[in-house]
Design a protein around this motif. Structure first.
Motif, short mmCIF file in Angstrom:
data_model
loop_
_atom_site.label_atom_id
_atom_site.label_comp_id
_atom_site.label_asym_id
_atom_site.label_seq_id
_atom_site.Cartn_x
_atom_site.Cartn_y
_atom_site.Cartn_z
N PRO A 256 0.91 -1.20 0.27
CA PRO A 256 0.03 0.24 -0.09
C PRO A 256 0.76 1.42 -0.15
CG PRO A 256 -0.88 -1.72 1.73
CD PRO A 256 0.54 -2.10 1.10
N GLY A 257 0.38 2.27 -0.60
CA GLY A 257 1.13 3.52 -0.63
C GLY A 257 1.75 3.91 0.43
N SER A 258 0.86 4.05 1.58
CA SER A 258 1.49 4.56 2.75
C SER A 258 2.53 3.92 3.61
CB SER A 258 0.15 4.70 3.84
OG SER A 258 -0.36 3.70 4.26
N VAL A 259 2.15 2.54 3.17
CA VAL A 259 3.41 1.53 3.94
C VAL A 259 4.65 1.59 3.24
CG1 VAL A 259 3.99 -0.91 4.38
CG2 VAL A 259 1.57 -0.13 4.55
N ASP A 260 4.50 1.71 1.68
CA ASP A 260 5.82 1.87 0.83
C ASP A 260 6.59 3.12 1.22
OD1 ASP A 260 7.23 0.49 -1.36
OD2 ASP A 260 6.74 2.56 -2.34
N GLN A 261 5.53 4.28 1.49
CA GLN A 261 6.36 5.52 1.95
C GLN A 261 7.30 5.36 3.13
OE1 GLN A 261 6.58 7.96 -0.22
NE2 GLN A 261 7.57 9.33 1.20
N ASP A 262 6.31 4.69 4.08
CA ASP A 262 7.00 4.50 5.42
C ASP A 262 8.38 3.64 5.30
OD1 ASP A 262 4.99 6.01 6.69
OD2 ASP A 262 3.99 4.27 7.27
N LEU A 263 8.29 2.77 4.39
CA LEU A 263 9.57 1.85 4.22
C LEU A 263 10.47 2.69 3.54
CD1 LEU A 263 10.87 -0.82 4.02
CD2 LEU A 263 9.63 -1.12 1.85
N LEU A 264 9.99 3.56 2.71
CA LEU A 264 11.25 4.54 2.18
C LEU A 264 11.81 5.40 3.06
CD1 LEU A 264 12.47 5.36 -0.43
CD2 LEU A 264 10.53 6.73 -0.87
N VAL A 265 11.05 5.91 3.73
CA VAL A 265 11.50 7.17 4.62
C VAL A 265 12.58 6.57 5.66
CG1 VAL A 265 10.87 8.70 6.58
CG2 VAL A 265 9.80 8.88 4.32
N GLU A 266 12.04 5.22 6.17
CA GLU A 266 12.94 4.71 7.16
C GLU A 266 14.20 4.19 6.69
OE1 GLU A 266 12.52 1.63 11.01
OE2 GLU A 266 10.90 2.49 10.07
N ALA A 267 14.14 3.71 5.34
CA ALA A 267 15.15 3.13 4.89
C ALA A 267 16.47 4.26 4.54
CB ALA A 267 14.89 2.31 3.59
N GLU A 268 15.78 5.49 3.93
CA GLU A 268 16.79 6.48 3.87
C GLU A 268 17.23 7.09 5.12
OE1 GLU A 268 14.92 8.33 -0.40
OE2 GLU A 268 14.02 8.96 1.58
N GLY A 269 16.84 7.01 5.96
CA GLY A 269 17.28 7.44 7.33
C GLY A 269 18.40 6.51 7.76
N GLN A 272 21.28 7.10 5.16
CA GLN A 272 21.87 8.39 4.86
C GLN A 272 22.03 8.56 3.50
OE1 GLN A 272 22.12 10.75 7.64
NE2 GLN A 272 20.50 9.26 8.17
N TYR A 273 21.01 8.14 2.79
CA TYR A 273 21.11 8.30 1.20
C TYR A 273 19.47 8.16 0.60
CZ TYR A 273 22.61 7.22 -3.69
OH TYR A 273 22.82 7.27 -4.81
N SER A 274 19.43 9.13 -0.23
CA SER A 274 18.07 9.34 -0.82
C SER A 274 17.69 8.19 -1.95
CB SER A 274 18.09 10.53 -1.66
OG SER A 274 16.71 10.75 -2.30
N LEU A 275 16.88 7.67 -1.91
CA LEU A 275 16.59 6.56 -2.98
C LEU A 275 15.55 6.98 -3.90
CD1 LEU A 275 15.97 3.41 -0.40
CD2 LEU A 275 17.94 4.16 -1.81
N ARG A 276 15.25 8.34 -3.95
CA ARG A 276 14.64 8.86 -5.08
C ARG A 276 15.14 8.67 -6.47
NH1 ARG A 276 9.83 11.54 -4.31
NH2 ARG A 276 10.03 12.37 -6.23
#
Length: 297
Positions: A256-269, A272-276
């Motif tokens: 789900p979009g909200s879960v995927d976004q949470d996963l992305l934000v936590e992983a980037e933290g 220490q690297y942007s995955l965009r």
């Protein structure tokens, strides 16, 4: 009887005349296109291609020259069409323009749209802005074609929304030194694809001095990102409970979009690297997450 036939024939002639006038007016009306730029994707992919880094502090971009080049490229592709405007989507803290964004906003035929920028320098709300504009312009027949410069899978819904109202969406990408920097589901949905290469960006992207370059984060490997995905899955299982995460399993391989976004934000933290703009790394992140989750059930 003959009078009825004569009247019917006259009505048909009048109808045909009206149709011919309408077709003539439509033929005179030029088609219209707009360019939609996800600045986060552009800076990350063009920076990596030209300067070898995605860190905005490590390179300069001649935004005015680059926008002019994008307009010229669109003019050659949509030869019989007029430009509505360029939409430039970026992030800013509290949606307050930076000096650079203000300069871009003052350019002719350019509309800057801002999402939020959080503490980790991650854009929030940009994809929804793109969808809103694409859908609205297509629904009101303001554009017939949209050139979309982006790569995030979250843009799929924006493409589908515009296409649902009859607009054609043409995806523009940036050459990737290795792998891909655009999500496959996005590539599948658009009406056409084009890639802008190194020579296109070289005149507009340049490295800064060495001290700024030294701050650039090193790109993690796919295996590192996969491991982080598994780490987050284990952490979530402990914190959120098995019952919450087991509901995700029927949706594999999609989150789900909200879960995927949470996963992305936590992983980037953690990284220490942007995955965009890093479609291959984001797939590795999801793969690691799913692999750990599925071993638990």
């Amino acid at each position: 009887m003959n009078d009825d036939l004569t009247a019917l024939s006259a009505r048909i002639d009048r109808t045909n005349e009206l149709l011919q006038r309408m077709l003539a007016e439509v033929a005179k009306t030029p088609s219209t296109h707009a360019i939609f730029v996800d600045a986060g994707y552009l800076y990350a992919a063009a920076g990596r291609l030209v300067a070898g880094t995605e860190d905005r502090r490590a390179f300069d971009v001649d935004a005015e020259g680059l926008i002019d080049a994008l307009i010229d490229r669109a003019r050659t592709i949509f030869a019989d069409s007029r430009l509505l405007r360029v939409y430039w989507y970026d992030g800013a803290r509290r949606r307050i323009h930076t000096a650079e964004q203000q300069t871009i906003a003052e350019l002719p035929d350019v509309k800057v749209r801002l999402g939020n920028l959080n503490a980790n320098n991650q854009q929030k709300g940009v994809d929804s802005l793109i969808r809103s504009d694409l859908e609205s312009l297509a629904r009101h027949r303001a554009i017939s074609d949209a050139a979309l410069l982006g790569g995030d899978e979250d843009l799929v819904s924006a493409v589908e929304a515009a296409q649902g109202y009859g607009a054609r969406v043409h995806l523009w990408g940036i050459e990737a030194p290795e792998g891909r920097n655009q999500a496959e589901p996005l590539l599948w949905e658009v009406d056409s694809q084009r890639t802008l290469d190194l020579d296109f960006f070289k005149p507009y992207v340049s490295r800064r001095t060495a001290p700024a370059q030294e701050t650039a984060a090193e790109r993690p490997t796919r295996e590192n990102v996969r491991f982080v995905g598994a780490q987050i899955a284990a952490k979530w299982l402990a914190a959120r409970g098995r019952d919450t995460l087991v509901e995700l399993l029927p949706g594999h391989p999609y989150l789900p979009g909200s879960v995927d976004q949470d996963l992305l934000v936590e992983a980037e933290g953690l990284l220490q690297y942007s995955l965009r703009g890093q479609a291959d790394l984001r797939r590795a992140l999801r793969d690691g997450f799913w692999e750990h989750l599925r071993t638990q059930y």
